[in-house]
Scaffold this motif. Sequence first.
Motif, mmCIF file in Angstrom:
data_model
loop_
_atom_site.group_PDB
_atom_site.id
_atom_site.type_symbol
_atom_site.label_atom_id
_atom_site.label_comp_id
_atom_site.label_asym_id
_atom_site.label_seq_id
_atom_site.Cartn_x
_atom_site.Cartn_y
_atom_site.Cartn_z
ATOM 1 N N THR A 121 -7.448 26.246 17.988
ATOM 2 C CA THR A 121 -6.943 24.847 17.346
ATOM 3 C C THR A 121 -5.425 25.862 16.628
ATOM 4 N N THR A 178 -1.817 23.304 14.404
ATOM 5 C CA THR A 178 -2.228 22.396 13.367
ATOM 6 C C THR A 178 -0.431 22.786 13.199
ATOM 7 N N PRO A 181 -0.567 24.088 7.022
ATOM 8 C CA PRO A 181 -1.347 23.386 6.734
ATOM 9 C C PRO A 181 -0.769 23.050 5.438
ATOM 10 N N GLU A 233 -6.992 17.804 2.129
ATOM 11 C CA GLU A 233 -6.973 17.616 2.548
ATOM 12 C C GLU A 233 -7.150 19.180 3.611
ATOM 13 N N ARG A 234 -6.135 20.261 2.883
ATOM 14 C CA ARG A 234 -5.251 21.217 3.445
ATOM 15 C C ARG A 234 -7.521 22.009 3.486
ATOM 16 N N TYR A 291 -9.447 21.248 6.188
ATOM 17 C CA TYR A 291 -8.962 21.746 7.648
ATOM 18 C C TYR A 291 -9.722 23.270 7.685
ATOM 19 N N GLU A 343 -10.759 26.010 10.909
ATOM 20 C CA GLU A 343 -9.598 26.984 10.744
ATOM 21 C C GLU A 343 -11.119 28.607 10.600
ATOM 22 N N VAL A 390 -5.492 19.715 14.780
ATOM 23 C CA VAL A 390 -5.599 19.068 13.523
ATOM 24 C C VAL A 390 -4.320 18.252 12.809
ATOM 25 N N TRP A 412 -9.225 10.833 11.439
ATOM 26 C CA TRP A 412 -9.776 11.875 10.590
ATOM 27 C C TRP A 412 -11.843 11.461 10.788
ATOM 28 N N GLN A 441 -4.090 11.053 9.408
ATOM 29 C CA GLN A 441 -5.149 12.096 9.722
ATOM 30 C C GLN A 441 -5.179 11.707 11.053
ATOM 31 N N VAL A 478 -7.186 14.086 14.295
ATOM 32 C CA VAL A 478 -7.621 14.568 15.247
ATOM 33 C C VAL A 478 -7.720 14.334 16.913
ATOM 34 N N LEU A 499 -14.320 18.080 9.350
ATOM 35 C CA LEU A 499 -14.196 17.837 8.252
ATOM 36 C C LEU A 499 -14.517 16.353 7.159
#
Length: 265
Positions: free
Chosen positions: A163, A165, A168, A175-176, A179, A183, A210, A236, A246, A248, A263
């Motif tokens: 994955t 991003t 973060p 949102e973090r 996510y 992770e 993401v 998302w 957002q 993905v 999510l």
Amino acid sequence: MTAVDFAAFVDRLAEASGEAIRPFFRTTLALQDKSAGVRFDPVTEADRAAETTMRQMIMETFPAHGIVGEEFPNHQPDADYVWVLDPIDGTKSFISGFPTWGTLICLEHNGQPVYGMMHQPFTRERFMGDGARSSWSGPNPHGTVVTHTLRTRPCATLAEAVTMTTSPRLMEPGERDRYARIEDVARLSRYGGDCYSYCMLAAGHVDLVVESGLKPYDIAALIPIVAGAGGIVTTWDGGDAAGGGQVVAAGDPRLHALALEMLNR
């Protein structure tokens, strides 16, 4: 006209914008912080030079078309055909000397991305897609430009997934946290890829990307590249990602469904 009919013109835009950008890369640059100190959001002379070049070419060749770009006001954004431009996606990578940035060029028809290109002028790579097929072109070890088809790879579970991003820290705290659920389960997580992450997904090296807080010019060109390689890009909540927000992206629809579930849990 179809997206294929515009492909040669997109090549010209990529070549011209690349010529404008390359002299600035890995040099001392004058920077401006567009965020006024809130969250560092740099813009360089290279960004403005490249977008100016592309805008002039579009307006001269297709005066009825609209343009939405990162650095200058929108031009005829309600036109049937609209060009969505990000001259340097990954400006922070650009000013740090890392080649994980690129020029994003998208053609939208009636609000939907129908052709996209990510051009990396330093490595001279181009990733292109029209939603049905995608390809890569660039120099081989002998310097000859070659082209091959892009395909995402199968990946059914997060435990098998690579994955990515950009960071973060660019996400809001809530949102973090969301996510982090992904992770915590993924086989490998990497940061800092910007637009290159989506292209590596299309090429079958990354499984999931993401992000949040994206603008239309950050993602529009990448949607037909990922889709043409067999992947899927949504918001998302599973909606249309062309407007940004957002986002993905997954190379395998099964992984995409799992990511949405994680999510939104």
